[in-house]
Design an enzyme around this catalytic site. Structure first.
Site, PDB file in Angstrom:
ATOM      1  N   SER A  32       0.827  -1.218   0.000  1.00 21.11           N
ATOM      2  CA  SER A  32       0.000   0.000   0.000  1.00 21.11           C
ATOM      3  C   SER A  32       0.857   1.262   0.000  1.00 21.11           C
ATOM      4  O   SER A  32       1.767   1.405   0.804  1.00 21.11           O
ATOM      5  CB  SER A  32      -0.867   0.042   1.266  1.00 21.11           C
ATOM      6  N   HIS A  63      -3.830   0.171  -4.407  1.00 20.67           N
ATOM      7  CA  HIS A  63      -3.157  -0.894  -5.162  1.00 20.67           C
ATOM      8  C   HIS A  63      -3.553  -0.738  -6.632  1.00 20.67           C
ATOM      9  O   HIS A  63      -4.720  -0.852  -6.971  1.00 20.67           O
ATOM     10  CB  HIS A  63      -3.574  -2.284  -4.660  1.00 20.67           C
ATOM     11  N   HIS A  85      -4.875 -10.098  -1.617  1.00 21.32           N
ATOM     12  CA  HIS A  85      -4.972 -10.366  -0.179  1.00 21.32           C
ATOM     13  C   HIS A  85      -6.080 -11.379   0.067  1.00 21.32           C
ATOM     14  O   HIS A  85      -7.107 -11.378  -0.619  1.00 21.32           O
ATOM     15  CB  HIS A  85      -5.314  -9.096   0.607  1.00 21.32           C
ATOM     16  N   TYR A  87      -8.156 -11.282   2.448  1.00 21.69           N
ATOM     17  CA  TYR A  87      -9.414 -10.628   2.867  1.00 21.69           C
ATOM     18  C   TYR A  87     -10.265 -10.174   1.694  1.00 21.69           C
ATOM     19  O   TYR A  87     -11.437  -9.872   1.857  1.00 21.69           O
ATOM     20  CB  TYR A  87      -9.138  -9.452   3.831  1.00 21.69           C
ATOM     21  N   GLU A  88      -9.660 -10.114   0.487  1.00 21.70           N
ATOM     22  CA  GLU A  88     -10.461  -9.735  -0.687  1.00 21.70           C
ATOM     23  C   GLU A  88     -11.391 -10.869  -1.107  1.00 21.70           C
ATOM     24  O   GLU A  88     -12.258 -10.679  -1.952  1.00 21.70           O
ATOM     25  CB  GLU A  88      -9.537  -9.366  -1.846  1.00 21.70           C
ATOM     26  N   ALA A 115       2.925  -2.499   4.075  1.00 23.75           N
ATOM     27  CA  ALA A 115       2.688  -1.532   5.155  1.00 23.75           C
ATOM     28  C   ALA A 115       2.289  -2.358   6.368  1.00 23.75           C
ATOM     29  O   ALA A 115       1.550  -3.334   6.245  1.00 23.75           O
ATOM     30  CB  ALA A 115       1.570  -0.578   4.760  1.00 23.75           C
ATOM     31  N   MET A 216      -1.330  -7.594   6.744  1.00 21.61           N
ATOM     32  CA  MET A 216      -2.316  -8.517   6.164  1.00 21.61           C
ATOM     33  C   MET A 216      -1.812  -9.189   4.892  1.00 21.61           C
ATOM     34  O   MET A 216      -2.603  -9.556   4.017  1.00 21.61           O
ATOM     35  CB  MET A 216      -3.616  -7.755   5.878  1.00 21.61           C
ATOM     36  N   SER A 217      -0.489  -9.352   4.762  1.00 24.68           N
ATOM     37  CA  SER A 217       0.029  -9.940   3.511  1.00 24.68           C
ATOM     38  C   SER A 217       1.335 -10.675   3.785  1.00 24.68           C
ATOM     39  O   SER A 217       1.596 -11.102   4.900  1.00 24.68           O
ATOM     40  CB  SER A 217       0.273  -8.813   2.492  1.00 24.68           C
ATOM     41  N   ASN A 240       1.780   2.809  11.159  1.00 18.71           N
ATOM     42  CA  ASN A 240       0.978   3.223  12.322  1.00 18.71           C
ATOM     43  C   ASN A 240       1.400   2.381  13.519  1.00 18.71           C
ATOM     44  O   ASN A 240       2.011   1.326  13.363  1.00 18.71           O
ATOM     45  CB  ASN A 240      -0.529   2.995  12.031  1.00 18.71           C
ATOM     46  N   HIS A 252      -7.342   3.119   7.074  1.00 20.64           N
ATOM     47  CA  HIS A 252      -6.598   2.820   5.842  1.00 20.64           C
ATOM     48  C   HIS A 252      -5.974   4.107   5.286  1.00 20.64           C
ATOM     49  O   HIS A 252      -4.881   4.075   4.712  1.00 20.64           O
ATOM     50  CB  HIS A 252      -7.548   2.181   4.825  1.00 20.64           C
TER      51      HIS A 252
HETATM   52  N1  HPA Z   1      -2.695  -4.028  11.393  1.00 17.86           N
HETATM   53  C1  HPA Z   1      -2.782  -4.882  10.355  1.00 17.86           C
HETATM   54  N2  HPA Z   1      -2.399  -4.577   9.133  1.00 17.86           N
HETATM   55  C2  HPA Z   1      -1.875  -3.365   8.928  1.00 17.86           C
HETATM   56  C3  HPA Z   1      -1.756  -2.416   9.957  1.00 17.86           C
HETATM   57  C4  HPA Z   1      -2.197  -2.783  11.273  1.00 17.86           C
HETATM   58  O1  HPA Z   1      -2.114  -1.995  12.231  1.00 17.86           O
HETATM   59  N3  HPA Z   1      -1.201  -1.312   9.417  1.00 17.86           N
HETATM   60  C5  HPA Z   1      -0.985  -1.580   8.096  1.00 17.86           C
HETATM   61  N4  HPA Z   1      -1.410  -2.830   7.801  1.00 17.86           N
END
Ligand code: HPA
Length: 286
Positions: A32, A63, A85, A87-88, A115, A216-217, A240, A252
């Protein structure tokens, strides 16, 4: 059951190799907010994922969904602007489909970027983390991309993962980051399924089990790459602080915003490290 046939990987690889003269030895997957990296390539051929046989469309904001082949500092590379991903709604085999296509194209080194949220309290948004190891939560719960009949033409039934993130590549990247004065850490990446961010209790759990960053990847792609004998370098851009009870909400937008700080650092690190990796492994254009 593996819903992806061997034929599908071959058809996708043939489509790409018949349309591009670039023979990539190194592939990069951009997470991302990291799309600008592909702008640095020269002699470019690019394909929308939707144009490549058997590649599903990506659905995530930030993306682009494009594969670019070209040269970065004289090194033939394949860049995925975006990834799939779990989750998609894709299966783990679909999520990792491009990795096997890369293998068939001759890629030997896979650089996975993402990320990630910081679990380690010493990490700050904008920092980079070289992935030293992963904990694959969905994989441990049964959603491993290698589940189903094993395709021996790619690798063994029970692949070793004790050095999933290649120590030599990591050392080269670390030296380059330090040479450039970039804020860089090493640590354990925890892969979760998403798409909901973690609860504070989950963040405490992920810290206790040894995680430094969460995203998440990446882990599924690493497993499939290592299974087929590719070397993996994983780099997280910390976007973050993972949401513990003291933190504000995670969005996001925040992840994409942090990408603006991370992208130039990641670009600078990869621009410096890739030619060195290519030279040491003998993967330059020839
Ligand atoms: N958690 C999960 N996936 C992420 C995060 C997070 O805090 N930040 C970026 N991708």
């Amino acid at each position: 059951m593996n819903p992806v046939s061997n034929q599908a990987y071959l058809e996708a690889a043939r489509f790409i190799s018949s349309r591009s003269k670039v023979s990539p030895k190194i592939a990069l997957v951009l997470g991302s907010g990291l799309n600008p990296l592909a702008d640095r390539l020269e002699r470019v051929d690019s394909f929308q994922f939707t144009d490549i046989p058997h590649f599903p469309p990506t659905t995530v904001e930030g993306h682009v969904g494009r594969m670019v082949l070209g040269e970065l500092e004289g090194v033939p590379v394949l860049v995925m602007q975006g990834r799939y991903h779990y989750y998609e709604g894709y299966s783990m085999q679909q999520v990792t489909f491009p990795v096997r296509v890369m293998k068939l194209l001759g890629v030997e080194v896979l650089v996975l970027t993402n990320a990630a949220g910081a679990l380690n309290p010493d990490f700050r948004p904008g920092d980079l983390m070289l992935i030293s190891d992963h904990i694959n939560i969905p994989g441990m719960a049964g959603h491993n991309p290698l589940r189903g009949p094993n395709d021996e033409s790619f690798g063994p039934r029970f692949p070793d993962m004790s050095h999933a993130y290649d120590p030599e590549l990591r050392k080269l990247a670390l030296e380059e980051a330090e040479r450039q004065g970039l804020p860089v850490h090493q640590g354990v990446y925890v892969s979760v399924a998403g798409p909901s961010f973690e609860t504070p209790a989950e963040v405490r759990f992920l810290r206790i089990i040894g995680g430094d960053a969460v995203g998440m990847s990446t882990a599924p792609e690493t497993i499939v790459a290592v299974h087929s004998g590719m070397k993996v370098l994983g780099i997280s851009g910390i976007s973050n602080a993972a949401p513990d009870s003291s933190a504000k909400e995670t969005t996001h937008e925040e992840v994409l915003e942090a990408g603006k700080v991370i992208a130039p650092r990641m670009l600078s690190l990869l621009g410096g490290a890739l030619p060195k990796i290519a030279r040491i492994l003998g993967l330059e254009a020839g």
